[in-house]
Design a protein around this motif. Sequence first.
Motif, PDB file in Angstrom:
ATOM      1  N   GLU A  69      17.801 -72.678   1.144  1.00 28.78           N
ATOM      2  CA  GLU A  69      18.569 -73.899   0.904  1.00 28.78           C
ATOM      3  C   GLU A  69      19.116 -74.471   2.209  1.00 28.78           C
ATOM      4  O   GLU A  69      19.126 -75.686   2.399  1.00 28.78           O
ATOM      5  CB  GLU A  69      19.686 -73.625  -0.094  1.00 28.78           C
ATOM      6  CG  GLU A  69      19.144 -73.355  -1.491  1.00 28.78           C
ATOM      7  CD  GLU A  69      20.207 -72.929  -2.501  1.00 28.78           C
ATOM      8  OE1 GLU A  69      21.388 -72.728  -2.102  1.00 28.78           O
ATOM      9  OE2 GLU A  69      19.850 -72.799  -3.692  1.00 28.78           O
ATOM     10  N   HIS A  70      19.538 -73.596   3.123  1.00 30.33           N
ATOM     11  CA  HIS A  70      20.026 -74.064   4.433  1.00 30.33           C
ATOM     12  C   HIS A  70      18.913 -74.787   5.197  1.00 30.33           C
ATOM     13  O   HIS A  70      19.180 -75.774   5.884  1.00 30.33           O
ATOM     14  CB  HIS A  70      20.556 -72.885   5.245  1.00 30.33           C
ATOM     15  CG  HIS A  70      20.980 -73.242   6.632  1.00 30.33           C
ATOM     16  ND1 HIS A  70      22.000 -74.138   6.889  1.00 30.33           N
ATOM     17  CD2 HIS A  70      20.516 -72.834   7.844  1.00 30.33           C
ATOM     18  CE1 HIS A  70      22.142 -74.266   8.205  1.00 30.33           C
ATOM     19  NE2 HIS A  70      21.259 -73.477   8.795  1.00 30.33           N
ATOM     20  N   ARG A  71      17.703 -74.304   5.074  1.00 28.09           N
ATOM     21  CA  ARG A  71      16.564 -74.942   5.751  1.00 28.09           C
ATOM     22  C   ARG A  71      16.063 -76.188   5.015  1.00 28.09           C
ATOM     23  O   ARG A  71      15.172 -76.879   5.484  1.00 28.09           O
ATOM     24  CB  ARG A  71      15.404 -73.950   5.891  1.00 28.09           C
ATOM     25  CG  ARG A  71      15.717 -72.729   6.727  1.00 28.09           C
ATOM     26  CD  ARG A  71      15.793 -73.064   8.200  1.00 28.09           C
ATOM     27  NE  ARG A  71      15.856 -71.866   9.002  1.00 28.09           N
ATOM     28  CZ  ARG A  71      16.829 -71.612   9.862  1.00 28.09           C
ATOM     29  NH1 ARG A  71      17.802 -72.470  10.044  1.00 28.09           N
ATOM     30  NH2 ARG A  71      16.827 -70.496  10.550  1.00 28.09           N
ATOM     31  N   GLY A  72      16.641 -76.449   3.840  1.00 30.54           N
ATOM     32  CA  GLY A  72      16.241 -77.632   3.078  1.00 30.54           C
ATOM     33  C   GLY A  72      14.874 -77.496   2.442  1.00 30.54           C
ATOM     34  O   GLY A  72      14.185 -78.497   2.222  1.00 30.54           O
ATOM     35  N   MET A  73      14.484 -76.274   2.139  1.00 29.15           N
ATOM     36  CA  MET A  73      13.172 -76.025   1.558  1.00 29.15           C
ATOM     37  C   MET A  73      13.280 -75.845   0.047  1.00 29.15           C
ATOM     38  O   MET A  73      14.231 -75.250  -0.437  1.00 29.15           O
ATOM     39  CB  MET A  73      12.541 -74.760   2.159  1.00 29.15           C
ATOM     40  CG  MET A  73      12.266 -74.826   3.640  1.00 29.15           C
ATOM     41  SD  MET A  73      11.577 -73.263   4.266  1.00 29.15           S
ATOM     42  CE  MET A  73       9.865 -73.461   3.805  1.00 29.15           C
TER      43      MET A  73
END
Length: 119
Positions: A69-73
């Motif tokens: 989620e932090h990587r926006g994946m």
Amino acid sequence: MSVQRITTPSGETMVVLSLDEYERLSDAADVAAADQIRRDIDAGRDELVPSAIADRLIEGENPVRVWREHRGMTARALADAAGIGTAYLSEIETGRKDGSLSVLKAIAGALNVDLDDIV
């Protein structure tokens, strides 16, 4: 700088210096360490982790999901990048499966984190 050398009975050499000199040396070491961290971040060898991410990890959330989620994946994007199925990724993120070492390495690589960050 005033330094006193002392040799212990076992032969170890110790030094005594003023508190001001000790603090100056300590401060210089702290600045050098901070400069190295900044160089590593600037070179892409390290990154700053937002406190919200650290908090989630400390609270025990699944690290694969937190980093994804932090990587926006999306789950689909991570599964594809790691070469696994989305159902398998879901089982890893929910704790129903641990994931093999090779799969976890692939996930870590896709997330651009160390293996230690997700296990």
